[in-house]
Design a protein around this motif. Sequence first.
Motif: not given
Length: 280
Positions: A12-14, A16, A37, A39-40, A43, A237
């Motif tokens: 997800g966004k942000g 780690s 997530d 969104s991942a 992508r 990361n």
Amino acid sequence: MAGERRVLTLGGKGFSLSSASVFEFSTASPPPLLKIDPSALARLSSSSSGRKPDQQSSPVKLQLSVSDFLIAEEARASILLLLYKLLLGGSSSSTAASQLLDILNNGSQTLTIDLDVDRKEDADLLKQCWPDTTLLAIFALLDYTATSLATVFDAVAALSWSALKADTSTFNLFTDSGDGLSDKDRASVAKDFKDLLNGSKMKNDLQSEQVFDIPRIHGRLRSVSKSVHSSTRIELNSTPLVQGTASKNLASLFSSLALSLQDLGESSWLRAKNILEGLA
């Protein structure tokens, strides 16, 4: 109960990944429920579908071997990290991500990982990075263990210091002068020990080596542990690029950690020996 399981959502966004998350997922029983997530996954799907027709290719079968020297927790940590690296840019295949997710959530112990990867280049990269990913997963487990140890070894040493009835004024010799010429971690250890032993009026004289061992050894271990923790989090990361990069970077740091732990063990044993002799 399945409904009470914690959930670890990757990508997800942000987000780690931390050594603590790797350790919990690999050792907890039952482990957290793993999710990706949306969104991942989006992508990955858009990266695959967005290629031009002349760039399209047939899916590639990729098989990775799980080394037999890995214990179950290390194998789970390695597969978890492989999935995370894939989401960070190790592949454009959403199918491979879903397959890894199924393996991890099903809790199956496998000696091989069979994946369907969209492009040969992605398959080659994942294959080259797999040994390094395995080592990085082991480093993450060691990092969490060392960090956990760091929270208790000062307190245990303070108990032995009290049992030896040693003079706490020794720790007044270690201060942070503020001029950049003092060892901040050594001074921090001394301050913590003065706080832990506050009110003690012991005056037993010890050999000078034992007197200075705690600030020196514990300060060094504290410094190395912080460096190991920071570098491990960075490598966890980072996008997989070159085979062996992460392991080479961290191997020297963990060697220093091992030497510091050896010094800690020898120092602790000497104090324990003196305590037993005093009781006798």
